[in-house]
Design a protein around this motif. Structure first.
Motif, PDB file in Angstrom:
ATOM      1  N   LYS A 109      43.957 -50.035  19.065  1.00  0.00           N
ATOM      2  CA  LYS A 109      43.078 -49.966  19.615  1.00  0.00           C
ATOM      3  C   LYS A 109      43.140 -50.960  20.974  1.00  0.00           C
ATOM      4  O   LYS A 109      44.227 -51.805  21.181  1.00  0.00           O
ATOM      5  CB  LYS A 109      42.298 -50.840  19.255  1.00  0.00           C
ATOM      6  CG  LYS A 109      41.282 -50.382  18.150  1.00  0.00           C
ATOM      7  CD  LYS A 109      40.505 -49.679  18.074  1.00  0.00           C
ATOM      8  CE  LYS A 109      40.256 -49.117  16.765  1.00  0.00           C
ATOM      9  NZ  LYS A 109      38.700 -49.693  16.227  1.00  0.00           N
ATOM     10  N   GLU A 134      42.563 -54.451  21.703  1.00  0.00           N
ATOM     11  CA  GLU A 134      43.058 -55.474  20.912  1.00  0.00           C
ATOM     12  C   GLU A 134      44.369 -55.733  21.113  1.00  0.00           C
ATOM     13  O   GLU A 134      44.996 -56.996  21.212  1.00  0.00           O
ATOM     14  CB  GLU A 134      42.855 -54.902  19.530  1.00  0.00           C
ATOM     15  CG  GLU A 134      41.938 -54.982  18.655  1.00  0.00           C
ATOM     16  CD  GLU A 134      42.500 -54.279  16.758  1.00  0.00           C
ATOM     17  OE1 GLU A 134      42.885 -54.083  16.732  1.00  0.00           O
ATOM     18  OE2 GLU A 134      40.559 -53.765  16.733  1.00  0.00           O
ATOM     19  N   ASN A 168      44.200 -57.585  24.695  1.00  0.00           N
ATOM     20  CA  ASN A 168      44.024 -59.572  24.170  1.00  0.00           C
ATOM     21  C   ASN A 168      45.376 -59.997  23.912  1.00  0.00           C
ATOM     22  O   ASN A 168      45.524 -61.018  23.612  1.00  0.00           O
ATOM     23  CB  ASN A 168      43.211 -59.350  22.844  1.00  0.00           C
ATOM     24  CG  ASN A 168      41.511 -58.904  23.629  1.00  0.00           C
ATOM     25  OD1 ASN A 168      41.334 -58.991  24.396  1.00  0.00           O
ATOM     26  ND2 ASN A 168      40.524 -59.201  22.618  1.00  0.00           N
TER      27      ASN A 168
END
Length: 402
Positions: free
Chosen positions: A104, A107, A110
């Protein structure tokens, strides 16, 4: 035979004088070095940790401990789940390769943002957050890397334009997406092909530069403005003039400037953005500003009252920078009005003005480029485009005299 983990410094020196930090795993007399994305000077890394001389040593030592703890955890899980494992099995687990088919994007964004904040690069982290949030609005949180195609990027560009973004802002976001994409490839989280940025060219997004630099007459008006009735603008005036007189030193570097950087009538500092080293003569006007702030006798190591205490965390520094810079730019607009300068003054205008005024005064572009610490003279030329346009217009008007 036992499996061992160790943090080591690569023996090969990089062009910046530093060495890469590796996590080394040894199993069955075989070893593998895994890059952690960290670098250090040779004498700043001892006993598997950074010394106090290393910038942000506490934060990056915490990162090293986390990497090592993660490595031991993976070894234990591999030992419990199978009779034996290879160094390649360990690397795949450590890098998270096993789920790369549906990795992802958000993700991974992040993860990169968290790494930036932990290493003290808070401003970069905040910029990446903006791009991440923009992607979420466009596509949602379940976007996978394999979905980022040239067509996806073209549609995202349209989305950004519909939401008021211009070429410069769009290019900025696209470069950050490309950087994240490249990090995922480098860490072997996704395959190197297909690569959407081979076909989608960010270079096509050319921005129209806003006229930022002061003319010589405007510079003189700002320099000589009478602030007797406006004492609240004195600090903004000091910062702006200091920046121009120190070859366009930017706000970040002024904020971090310490008294120890001032020695033997010179200023020695490393530019935050490019890591280039500067050695500047303290001219008379700069000395006057330095004397003003030295007389305040504040209990900190910083020259300017931007960071008000020592030992602030990266996040505290970023918050303080944002607050003071916003206030500074607001005061500069008031200052320009009082000085009779019809131009949107900001902290960055000082850097552009330094380059443009020197060019107007006859200094060569090559010399200006060297003074500003630009790696490429083309960067300097982009600063001077507006001057070139004015010069060409002036030459064109000579036709009226024929």
């Amino acid at each position: 035979m036992a499996t061992t983990i160790k943090l080591v410094l690569d023996g090969r020196e990089l062009s910046n004088g530093k060495h890469r930090i590796y996590l080394r795993i040894i199993k069955d007399r075989k070893k593998k070095n895994i890059s952690l994305g960290l670098e250090s000077k040779k004498d700043h890394f001892k006993n598997e940790s950074f010394t106090k001389q290393h910038l942000n040593y506490q934060i990056e030592n915490e990162l090293l401990l986390q990497f090592k703890a993660r490595a031991f955890k993976i070894i234990r899980e591999l030992q419990l789940s199978q009779d034996d494992f290879t160094l390649e099995n360990f690397e795949d687990e450590f890098r998270g390769v096993k789920n790369n088919n549906r990795l992802k994007v958000i993700e991974f964004f992040n993860e990169i943002i968290a790494e930036m904040i932990k290493s003290g690069r808070t401003a970069n982290g905040e910029a990446y957050k903006d791009t991440r949030d923009s992607l979420v609005k466009f596509r949602g949180k379940d976007l996978c890397f394999q979905e980022i195609t040239p067509i996806f990027l073209e549609k995202y560009e349209v989305f950004l334009r519909e939401n008021g973004n211009q070429n410069g802002g769009i290019a900025f976001k696209m470069r950050e997406i490309r950087a994240v994409f490249n990090k995922a490839r480098k860490r072997k989280l996704i395959p190197k092909e297909p690569y959407p940025f081979e076909e989608y060219k960010i270079s096509k997004l050319k921005s129209n530069p806003i006229k930022r630099a002061l003319t010589i007459d405007e510079f003189k008006k700002i320099r000589d403005v009478d602030l007797t009735k406006y004492p609240h603008l004195q600090e903004a005036h000091h910062y702006f003039m200091f920046s121009i007189y120190t070859r366009g030193m930017n706000f970040q570097d002024m904020m971090l400037l310490k008294w120890e950087n001032i020695q033997n009538e010179r200023i020695y500092y490393t530019r935050s953005k490019t890591k280039g080293k500067f050695n500047l003569e303290i001219i008379e006007k700069v000395q006057e500003i330095l004397d003003y702030y030295r007389a305040q006798n504040r209990p900190t190591q910083y020259v300017f009252p931007i960071l008000l205490k020592d030992g602030m965390t990266p996040q505290q520094i970023a918050n303080r920078k944002h607050k003071v810079l916003s206030r500074y730019n607001k005061k500069l607009k008031e200052l320009a009005k009082i000085a009779g300068v019809d131009k949107k003054l900001s902290s960055y205008v000082a850097r552009h003005s330094f380059a443009t005024i020197l060019k107007m005064s006859g200094t060569s572009v090559e010399k200006i480029s060297e003074m500003m610490g630009h790696a490429d003279v083309n960067i300097t030329m982009s600063y001077l485009k507006e001057f070139d346009n004015e010069a060409l217009d002036k030459e064109n008007r000579k036709l009226l005299d024929l």
